[in-house]
Design a protein around this motif. Structure first.
Motif, PDB file in Angstrom:
ATOM      1  N   UNK A 259       0.828  -1.208   0.000  1.00 61.29           N
ATOM      2  CA  UNK A 259       0.000   0.000   0.000  1.00 61.29           C
ATOM      3  C   UNK A 259       0.864   1.261   0.000  1.00 61.29           C
ATOM      4  N   UNK A 260       0.917   1.985  -1.092  1.00 61.18           N
ATOM      5  CA  UNK A 260       1.643   3.262  -1.073  1.00 61.18           C
ATOM      6  C   UNK A 260       1.128   4.203   0.011  1.00 61.18           C
ATOM      7  N   UNK A 261      -0.157   4.127   0.304  1.00 66.29           N
ATOM      8  CA  UNK A 261      -0.739   5.014   1.316  1.00 66.29           C
ATOM      9  C   UNK A 261      -0.337   4.621   2.734  1.00 66.29           C
ATOM     10  N   UNK A 262       0.334   3.458   2.904  1.00 69.04           N
ATOM     11  CA  UNK A 262       0.794   3.075   4.239  1.00 69.04           C
ATOM     12  C   UNK A 262       1.866   4.035   4.747  1.00 69.04           C
ATOM     13  N   UNK A 263       2.669   4.565   3.812  1.00 66.13           N
ATOM     14  CA  UNK A 263       3.677   5.542   4.212  1.00 66.13           C
ATOM     15  C   UNK A 263       2.968   6.821   4.665  1.00 66.13           C
ATOM     16  N   UNK A 264       3.221   7.196   5.872  1.00 64.76           N
ATOM     17  CA  UNK A 264       2.563   8.379   6.414  1.00 64.76           C
ATOM     18  C   UNK A 264       1.202   8.108   7.009  1.00 64.76           C
ATOM     19  N   UNK A 265       0.751   6.847   7.002  1.00 61.48           N
ATOM     20  CA  UNK A 265      -0.545   6.525   7.606  1.00 61.48           C
ATOM     21  C   UNK A 265      -0.480   6.755   9.108  1.00 61.48           C
ATOM     22  N   UNK A 266      -1.567   7.203   9.721  1.00 58.68           N
ATOM     23  CA  UNK A 266      -1.559   7.389  11.175  1.00 58.68           C
ATOM     24  C   UNK A 266      -1.350   6.062  11.881  1.00 58.68           C
ATOM     25  N   UNK A 267      -0.819   6.120  13.085  1.00 56.10           N
ATOM     26  CA  UNK A 267      -0.449   4.915  13.806  1.00 56.10           C
ATOM     27  C   UNK A 267      -1.647   4.001  14.043  1.00 56.10           C
ATOM     28  N   UNK A 268      -2.840   4.583  14.157  1.00 56.43           N
ATOM     29  CA  UNK A 268      -4.001   3.738  14.447  1.00 56.43           C
ATOM     30  C   UNK A 268      -4.378   2.854  13.266  1.00 56.43           C
ATOM     31  N   UNK A 269      -4.030   3.260  12.066  1.00 53.72           N
ATOM     32  CA  UNK A 269      -4.288   2.400  10.912  1.00 53.72           C
ATOM     33  C   UNK A 269      -3.373   1.177  10.949  1.00 53.72           C
ATOM     34  N   UNK A 270      -2.111   1.379  11.302  1.00 55.81           N
ATOM     35  CA  UNK A 270      -1.226   0.228  11.475  1.00 55.81           C
ATOM     36  C   UNK A 270      -1.710  -0.700  12.563  1.00 55.81           C
ATOM     37  N   UNK A 271      -2.264  -0.133  13.628  1.00 56.88           N
ATOM     38  CA  UNK A 271      -2.835  -0.961  14.686  1.00 56.88           C
ATOM     39  C   UNK A 271      -3.975  -1.815  14.142  1.00 56.88           C
ATOM     40  N   UNK A 272      -4.808  -1.249  13.265  1.00 59.70           N
ATOM     41  CA  UNK A 272      -5.912  -2.018  12.678  1.00 59.70           C
ATOM     42  C   UNK A 272      -5.413  -3.107  11.736  1.00 59.70           C
ATOM     43  N   UNK A 273      -4.268  -2.886  11.098  1.00 55.89           N
ATOM     44  CA  UNK A 273      -3.693  -3.935  10.252  1.00 55.89           C
ATOM     45  C   UNK A 273      -3.357  -5.161  11.095  1.00 55.89           C
ATOM     46  N   UNK A 274      -2.806  -4.939  12.286  1.00 58.24           N
ATOM     47  CA  UNK A 274      -2.548  -6.056  13.193  1.00 58.24           C
ATOM     48  C   UNK A 274      -3.852  -6.683  13.679  1.00 58.24           C
ATOM     49  N   UNK A 275      -4.850  -5.855  13.950  1.00 60.36           N
ATOM     50  CA  UNK A 275      -6.149  -6.385  14.361  1.00 60.36           C
ATOM     51  C   UNK A 275      -6.759  -7.244  13.266  1.00 60.36           C
ATOM     52  N   UNK A 276      -6.594  -6.812  12.007  1.00 57.33           N
ATOM     53  CA  UNK A 276      -7.154  -7.572  10.881  1.00 57.33           C
ATOM     54  C   UNK A 276      -6.617  -8.992  10.857  1.00 57.33           C
TER      55      UNK A 276
END
Length: 665
Positions: free
Chosen positions: A274-291
């Motif tokens: 995901x190009x949009x992962x760069x600069x994504x807020x930390x909570x989105x990365x947290x949801x990736x782990x939740x997924x």
């Protein structure tokens, strides 16, 4: 840095600490879960809820550990229990200085005078094994750790009274083996060092406060089966291994490295995809782990690599509708297309009479097929998968099945599902719930929605347009699908109520047309193909914004309606009566944000509707998104603490709204 970090202001406040719950999973359907406070509040709380028939057969094997630290002449109990008479004893939550999530792993730091002890809990990926590791972070002298392990052996939905139950508790190398009854799976309680002794003493009358509030059995017993003791110097650790496997590893450091590496790989895969992962807020990365916690194996006789989606923790298994709705966000948005492929192939094996199962059951029982939309969501999941991967091979393989799904929906299948003369899909039989608004108490179907439901026909129209596109891509004629789609679009005019300024929820129902404002019409805008004009799309979005939008999702019914319920709670009848009658659903916020972008063309504003969920990740199911919320402020979370489609649809919407190219024409 974790966004889930609490100090004594939360950890030392029992009410605040016990309503925040952690979750660890193992990729085969098992889990461990509990509260920040450490006490058991649900029948689903425990250190090892093993999936003995992956991904189901979930069985509570280890409930909790009573922990005592002796240090410099002091003795402190670090565990917390609530008993049926209301007593809290011991009160170990008072010793917790800090709680945080490290990846998906809960970590507590407790203080005893000038000593600090860290505890972390994680599960082995692919195995019914839980690790509990204690490490001395600060101390002047050695401290002695005593750990009493409390076990059980019951269905995860049940409750145990231990009267007369004698388990076989036997010493083994580095610990204890427990066999609950003849034929039960052996349970190993092990430690990497220290002394282990057997025990057989029932701890009676644990109070399960959440279950009591739900009108369910709220008192339970657990068996003290083993005690571990070890003296630890500064920097030393003791690892408990709680396992239903034959030979679990006792190397706690290596086990922790495997868990940390797994979480890191999940995040790295997302960032690469995901190009949009760069600069994504930390909570989105947290949801990736939740997924990742919802993606589990479902081995089949014909497909050992089968995979599925757990719809929600703690009590849901794998459901067809939920799986297909959640799939794009859980897998495609996170760069895990191969898992999406395996899920699509797994569920293809369960299609029957053109229908996808609503629910797959434990113990080899026949699936339930009472879902008019599950197969239509399957077509949409295939479309999303092909759009993301351009996997022509899978499309070619599945096309005959997809064609059969559409043909049988058109000609007729279970529960009166068929296409009517106006080109629209009609469905319904008395006493059967077929749409996602499926609450039923005994013989009472709370929201029957028989007739022609708006989201079902939005899905039908999209399925037909997708089939036409699939046919063209495979070098076949698209005419049959295109003609059916044109007919459905013409018929869809009947859903518009000019007087109300939005779509009917159901037409041609038992009581005629239903113009109650429900969120189902949002799919006429959020799905790739809309049967509505742009002006009507805008009016649908505006109606949902005005009457249904909250910080965490859309209400299932407009406030002010005679059947509206602003609070979800009470016994089963009260809960199910409110479930789709005003309760807020988190999974609908993603489609709303996408629909808002479609009509207003402002990606930043559309993304802003998702932002309140960042704060929610530090409440209820930590690091994840709840199933539902109250319809009235402050929109308290309820239902499952972690729901697949809540997480999936948030991730999907965020990434689509952050992409360089807009999705909609």
């Amino acid at each position: 840095m974790s966004i889930v970090v609490f100090g004594r202001e939360i950890c030392g406040d029992l009410a605040a600490a016990e309503r925040r719950e952690w979750l660890c999973t193992n990729g085969v359907g098992g889990f461990a879960s509990g509260t920040v406070a450490g006490l058991l509040g649900r029948r689903y709380h425990g250190l090892l809820v093993a999936a003995l028939e992956p991904p189901l057969g979930r069985t509570l094997l280890v409930a909790t550990v009573d922990e005592t630290v002796a240090y410099d002449g002091l003795e402190r109990q670090l565990s917390t229990n609530r008993w049926a008479d209301g007593t809290i004893a011991p009160c170990g939550y008072r010793e917790i200085e800090r709680f945080a999530l490290d990846g998906t792993t809960p970590v507590w730091t407790s203080a005893v005078a000038d000593a600090r002890v860290e505890k972390r809990i994680w599960m082995e990926q692919g195995a019914n094994t839980t690790y509990v590791r204690y490490r001395v972070l600060r101390a002047r002298t050695a401290l002695v750790l005593q750990l009493k392990v409390l076990v059980n052996y019951r269905d995860s939905h049940g409750a145990t009274r231990g009267d007369g139950w004698r388990m076989d508790v036997t010493p083994v190398a580095r610990g204890v083996r427990v066999i609950a009854f003849d034929g039960a799976r052996p349970l190993l309680l092990l430690a990497d060092h220290g002394d282990a002794t057997t025990a057989h003493s029932w701890y009676r009358n644990f109070d399960l406060a959440v279950e009591r509030a739900r009108g369910l059995e709220a008192v339970e017993d657990h068996l003290h089966a083993a005690t571990f003791r070890a003296s630890l110097e500064l920097g030393e650790a003791l690892t408990l291994v709680l396992s239903a496997e034959a030979e679990p590893s006792l190397d706690g450091d290596a086990a922790w490295s495997r868990r940390a590496q797994h979480d890191a790989e999940v995040l790295d895969t997302w960032r690469r995809a995901q190009p949009s992962a760069e600069g994504a807020p930390i909570w989105i990365g947290r949801l990736v782990l939740a997924a990742d916690q919802f993606l589990v194996r479902r081995p089949l006789a014909a497909d050992a690599d089968g995979m599925t989606v757990i719809a929600g923790y703690h009590w849901f298994g794998d459901w067809g509708r939920d799986t297909m709705i959640a799939l794009p966000g859980l897998t495609l948005a996170t760069g895990r297309g191969e898992i999406a492929r395996r899920i699509l192939k797994t569920f293809a094996r369960f299609v029957d009479r053109g229908m996808l199962p609503n629910r797959l059951r434990d113990g080899g029982q026949a699936p339930d097929y009472n879902a008019v939309d599950a197969a239509l969501w399957y077509v949409e999941a295939v479309r999303a998968y092909h759009e993301a991967t351009r996997d022509a091979g899978l499309l070619e393989e599945l096309f005959p099945l997809l064609a059969e799904i559409v043909r049988l929906h058109a000609e007729g299948t279970r529960y009166g599902i068929r296409v009517d003369s106006d080109g629209l899909l009609i469905a319904g039989e008395p006493g059967v719930q077929l749409t996602w608004m499926d609450a039923k108490v005994d013989d009472w179907v709370v929201t029957p929605r028989g007739g022609k439901a708006v989201e079902i026909n939005a899905l039908w129209y999209n399925a037909l347009r997708s089939m036409a596109d699939f046919a063209r891509r495979l070098g076949r004629s698209s005419d049959p699908w295109g003609s059916l789609a044109d007919h459905a679009r013409t018929g869809f005019e009947r859903f518009w109520s000019e007087r109300a300024g939005h779509c009917y929820d159901v037409i041609d129902g038992a009581s005629g047309h239903d113009d109650a404002i429900r969120p189902n019409q949002i799919f006429t805008v959020s799905l790739p193909e809309s049967p509505l004009s742009l002006d009507r799309q805008r009016r649908v979005v505006d109606a949902c914004a005005r009457h249904l939008l909250t910080s965490y999702g859309l209400r299932s019914l407009e406030p002010g309606h005679a059947q509206y319920h602003g609070h979800y709670g009470g016994n089963r009848r009260a809960r199910d009566g409110a479930y789709h009658q005003g309760t807020v659903w988190g999974w609908l916020l993603g489609p709303f944000a996408l629909a808002h972008f479609r009509v207003h063309r402002d990606a930043a504003t559309a993304r802003s509707f998702l932002a309140p969920l960042a704060d929610h990740l530090a409440d209820a199911g930590l690091g994840s998104i709840s199933e539902i919320f109250d319809g009235d402020p402050p929109f308290a979370p309820a239902g499952c603490i972690a729901q697949a489609w809540s997480v999936g649809e948030t991730l999907r919407a965020w990434h689509e709204l952050s992409a360089s190219r807009p999705r909609y024409p």
